[in-house]
Design a protein around this motif. Structure first.
Motif, PDB file in Angstrom:
ATOM      1  N   SER A   1     -44.288 -26.934 -65.298  1.00 16.07           N
ATOM      2  CA  SER A   1     -44.857 -25.872 -64.461  1.00 16.07           C
ATOM      3  C   SER A   1     -44.781 -24.532 -65.166  1.00 16.07           C
ATOM      4  CB  SER A   1     -44.080 -25.786 -63.140  1.00 16.07           C
ATOM      5  OG  SER A   1     -44.491 -24.651 -62.412  1.00 16.07           O
ATOM      6  N   GLY A   2     -45.853 -23.766 -65.031  1.00 14.40           N
ATOM      7  CA  GLY A   2     -45.852 -22.422 -65.588  1.00 14.40           C
ATOM      8  C   GLY A   2     -45.396 -21.389 -64.569  1.00 14.40           C
ATOM      9  N   SER A   3     -44.943 -21.838 -63.410  1.00 18.16           N
ATOM     10  CA  SER A   3     -44.557 -20.895 -62.360  1.00 18.16           C
ATOM     11  C   SER A   3     -43.242 -20.198 -62.714  1.00 18.16           C
ATOM     12  CB  SER A   3     -44.397 -21.652 -61.036  1.00 18.16           C
ATOM     13  OG  SER A   3     -43.615 -20.888 -60.142  1.00 18.16           O
TER      14      SER A   3
ATOM     15  N   ARG B   1     -41.413 -18.522 -60.769  1.00 16.51           N
ATOM     16  CA  ARG B   1     -40.446 -18.735 -59.676  1.00 16.51           C
ATOM     17  C   ARG B   1     -39.679 -20.025 -59.854  1.00 16.51           C
ATOM     18  NH1 ARG B   1     -44.812 -15.384 -59.098  1.00 16.51           N
ATOM     19  NH2 ARG B   1     -45.961 -17.303 -58.894  1.00 16.51           N
ATOM     20  N   ARG B   2     -40.385 -21.076 -60.238  1.00 14.97           N
ATOM     21  CA  ARG B   2     -39.695 -22.371 -60.392  1.00 14.97           C
ATOM     22  C   ARG B   2     -38.671 -22.294 -61.518  1.00 14.97           C
ATOM     23  NH1 ARG B   2     -45.324 -24.818 -59.342  1.00 14.97           N
ATOM     24  NH2 ARG B   2     -45.266 -24.839 -57.074  1.00 14.97           N
TER      25      ARG B   2
ATOM     26  N   GLU C   1     -54.684 -30.119 -61.881  1.00 16.28           N
ATOM     27  CA  GLU C   1     -54.748 -29.510 -60.545  1.00 16.28           C
ATOM     28  C   GLU C   1     -56.211 -29.313 -60.145  1.00 16.28           C
ATOM     29  OE1 GLU C   1     -52.638 -25.705 -58.355  1.00 16.28           O
ATOM     30  OE2 GLU C   1     -52.387 -25.986 -60.488  1.00 16.28           O
TER      31      GLU C   1
ATOM     32  N   LYS D   1     -49.550 -33.499 -62.192  1.00 17.20           N
ATOM     33  CA  LYS D   1     -48.962 -32.576 -63.183  1.00 17.20           C
ATOM     34  C   LYS D   1     -47.861 -33.284 -63.959  1.00 17.20           C
ATOM     35  CE  LYS D   1     -49.744 -28.381 -60.383  1.00 17.20           C
ATOM     36  NZ  LYS D   1     -49.101 -27.229 -59.708  1.00 17.20           N
TER      37      LYS D   1
ATOM     38  N   THR E   1     -47.513 -26.113 -54.562  1.00 20.55           N
ATOM     39  CA  THR E   1     -47.249 -25.436 -53.284  1.00 20.55           C
ATOM     40  C   THR E   1     -48.550 -24.917 -52.685  1.00 20.55           C
ATOM     41  OG1 THR E   1     -45.064 -24.750 -54.078  1.00 20.55           O
ATOM     42  CG2 THR E   1     -45.971 -23.506 -52.229  1.00 20.55           C
TER      43      THR E   1
ATOM     44  N   LYS F   1     -53.981 -20.745 -54.315  1.00 22.34           N
ATOM     45  CA  LYS F   1     -53.868 -19.428 -54.951  1.00 22.34           C
ATOM     46  C   LYS F   1     -55.197 -18.691 -54.828  1.00 22.34           C
ATOM     47  CE  LYS F   1     -52.548 -21.837 -58.360  1.00 22.34           C
ATOM     48  NZ  LYS F   1     -52.156 -22.482 -59.618  1.00 22.34           N
TER      49      LYS F   1
ATOM     50  N   GLY G   1     -51.509 -15.410 -58.114  1.00 20.92           N
ATOM     51  CA  GLY G   1     -50.833 -16.658 -58.496  1.00 20.92           C
ATOM     52  C   GLY G   1     -49.942 -17.232 -57.421  1.00 20.92           C
TER      53      GLY G   1
ATOM     54  N   ALA H   1     -49.613 -19.049 -53.623  1.00 23.91           N
ATOM     55  CA  ALA H   1     -50.333 -19.802 -52.593  1.00 23.91           C
ATOM     56  C   ALA H   1     -50.352 -19.020 -51.286  1.00 23.91           C
ATOM     57  CB  ALA H   1     -49.659 -21.150 -52.386  1.00 23.91           C
TER      58      ALA H   1
ATOM     59  N   PHE I   1     -43.117 -14.851 -50.265  1.00 21.19           N
ATOM     60  CA  PHE I   1     -42.006 -14.730 -49.318  1.00 21.19           C
ATOM     61  C   PHE I   1     -40.972 -13.746 -49.860  1.00 21.19           C
ATOM     62  CE2 PHE I   1     -37.910 -16.292 -47.682  1.00 21.19           C
ATOM     63  CZ  PHE I   1     -38.181 -16.283 -46.330  1.00 21.19           C
ATOM     64  N   GLN I   2     -40.843 -13.752 -51.173  1.00 24.90           N
ATOM     65  CA  GLN I   2     -39.847 -12.925 -51.845  1.00 24.90           C
ATOM     66  C   GLN I   2     -40.275 -11.467 -51.997  1.00 24.90           C
ATOM     67  OE1 GLN I   2     -41.945 -15.184 -53.084  1.00 24.90           O
ATOM     68  NE2 GLN I   2     -42.082 -15.178 -55.300  1.00 24.90           N
TER      69      GLN I   2
ATOM     70  N   VAL J   1     -40.448 -22.402 -49.900  1.00 24.93           N
ATOM     71  CA  VAL J   1     -41.563 -21.476 -49.718  1.00 24.93           C
ATOM     72  C   VAL J   1     -41.967 -20.850 -51.053  1.00 24.93           C
ATOM     73  CG1 VAL J   1     -42.395 -19.435 -48.487  1.00 24.93           C
ATOM     74  CG2 VAL J   1     -40.786 -20.977 -47.367  1.00 24.93           C
TER      75      VAL J   1
HETATM   76  C1  LIG Z   1     -46.015 -19.381 -50.587  1.00 27.78           C
HETATM   77  C2  LIG Z   1     -45.483 -18.832 -51.890  1.00 27.78           C
HETATM   78  C3  LIG Z   1     -45.904 -19.347 -53.094  1.00 27.78           C
HETATM   79  N1  LIG Z   1     -45.424 -18.848 -54.279  1.00 27.78           N
HETATM   80  C4  LIG Z   1     -45.902 -19.378 -55.563  1.00 27.78           C
HETATM   81  C5  LIG Z   1     -45.172 -20.618 -56.071  1.00 27.78           C
HETATM   82  C6  LIG Z   1     -46.159 -21.173 -57.073  1.00 27.78           C
HETATM   83  O1  LIG Z   1     -45.910 -20.561 -58.353  1.00 27.78           O
HETATM   84  C7  LIG Z   1     -47.522 -20.705 -56.553  1.00 27.78           C
HETATM   85  C8  LIG Z   1     -48.389 -21.846 -56.064  1.00 27.78           C
HETATM   86  O2  LIG Z   1     -49.116 -22.367 -57.145  1.00 27.78           O
HETATM   87  P1  LIG Z   1     -48.870 -23.788 -57.790  1.00 27.78           P
HETATM   88  O3  LIG Z   1     -50.206 -24.336 -58.144  1.00 27.78           O
HETATM   89  O4  LIG Z   1     -47.976 -24.613 -56.936  1.00 27.78           O
HETATM   90  O5  LIG Z   1     -48.051 -23.471 -59.139  1.00 27.78           O
HETATM   91  P2  LIG Z   1     -48.437 -22.543 -60.356  1.00 27.78           P
HETATM   92  O6  LIG Z   1     -49.915 -22.513 -60.583  1.00 27.78           O
HETATM   93  O7  LIG Z   1     -47.751 -21.215 -60.187  1.00 27.78           O
HETATM   94  O8  LIG Z   1     -47.721 -23.286 -61.574  1.00 27.78           O
HETATM   95  P3  LIG Z   1     -47.978 -24.803 -62.112  1.00 27.78           P
HETATM   96  O9  LIG Z   1     -49.289 -25.305 -61.573  1.00 27.78           O
HETATM   97  O10 LIG Z   1     -47.968 -24.654 -63.598  1.00 27.78           O
HETATM   98  O11 LIG Z   1     -46.826 -25.588 -61.592  1.00 27.78           O
HETATM   99  O12 LIG Z   1     -47.262 -19.821 -55.463  1.00 27.78           O
HETATM  100  C9  LIG Z   1     -44.491 -17.812 -54.276  1.00 27.78           C
HETATM  101  O13 LIG Z   1     -44.047 -17.369 -55.336  1.00 27.78           O
HETATM  102  N2  LIG Z   1     -44.055 -17.303 -53.076  1.00 27.78           N
HETATM  103  C10 LIG Z   1     -44.502 -17.765 -51.877  1.00 27.78           C
HETATM  104  O14 LIG Z   1     -44.059 -17.273 -50.818  1.00 27.78           O
END
Ligand SMILES: Cc1cn([C@H]2C[C@H](O)[C@@H](COP(=O)(O)OP(=O)(O)OP(=O)(O)O)O2)c(=O)[nH]c1=O
Length: 226
Positions: A28-30, A32-33, A54, A74, A92, A103, A168, A170, A175-176, A193
């Protein structure tokens, strides 16, 4: 109101031993994760899945089915590029009255999503997949959290859109990012979340042997309904 992306939920996150000898790879490139895993004390490398993993939204698919399928795809994408490794992937989305919110594509899309969520109850679903390449087995799980968003005033909405923090994320919200604009009603995982349910992840690591099933040859993974 000032908005900052600051993940206030970083202390006391649960951590479990990894279920195999393989190194943990976050597919994952997120950001947060990554932050959540680091804060919990996991060591891992990051290999985001390719964008094609995706795609392909099915019209009759529910939000939990969608995040389960994407998380699996993924993980499969990154598993195919590694001879060994414990792959962790996630997806998410928010869901409001049956409509799935991923997103936002741009600021207008973000505004439309936020207006839809303003003052409403909605759910956030995170699906995740833990995939052992050496064992050729995986677990797919989905966690739901129900939230209530406060009605957003016009200045609050404008401030948040200006902050660009919706990018980026969803449902176009973090939430943060706010102080008290979102309240958890049910399924109390705040980490769920923001993209990765750390409590359930630790349980899945602990119970991997019991929960894991043989990887099927199906492109989208095991059918998932909840
Ligand atoms: C609802 C919510 C989502 N998010 C973020 C988490 C995820 O990074 C993103 C949802 O997109 P995802 O497609 O789940 O993830 P991504 O595109 O960031 O990364 P990858 O596909 O490489 O795994 O939204 C928050 O940071 N806070 C929130 O409150």
């Amino acid at each position: 109101m000032k908005f900052t992306d600051n993940l206030p939920l970083m202390s006391g996150l649960p951590r479990a031993d990894l279920p195999t000898e393989e190194s943990l790879i976050l597919a994952s490139g997120s950001p947060r994760r990554s932050q959540l895993l680091t804060a919990a004390g996991y060591e891992f490398t990051v290999q985001p899945a390719s964008d094609e993993a995706e795609c392909g939204m099915c019209s009759r698919e529910t939000a939990p089915e969608l995040v389960a399928r994407y998380a699996y795809r993924k993980a499969a994408d990154v598993a195919a590029k590694n001879e060994e490794g414990l792959i962790l992937a996630a997806d998410t989305v928010a869901s409001c009255y049956g409509q799935i919110l991923g997103k936002p594509h741009n600021i207008e899309h973000a505004e439309a999503m936020l207006r839809q969520l303003s003052g409403r109850r909605h759910d956030v679903f995170s699906g995740f997949c833990v995939w052992s390449v050496s064992q050729n087995r995986c677990v797919v799980e989905v966690v739901r959290t129900e939230l209530q968003m406060q009605p957003l005033s016009e200045p609050m909405l404008a401030d948040y859109l200006d902050s660009m923090l919706w990018e980026g994320k969803a449902g176009a919200f973090g939430f943060q990012d706010g102080n008290d604009w979102l309240e958890v009603l049910e399924g109390g995982s705040e980490t769920n979340v923001v993209g990765l349910p750390m409590e359930r992840l630790a349980e899945v690591f602990r119970d991997f042997d019991l929960l894991a099933t043989e990887i099927s040859t199906e492109k989208d993974g095991p059918s998932f309904s909840k």
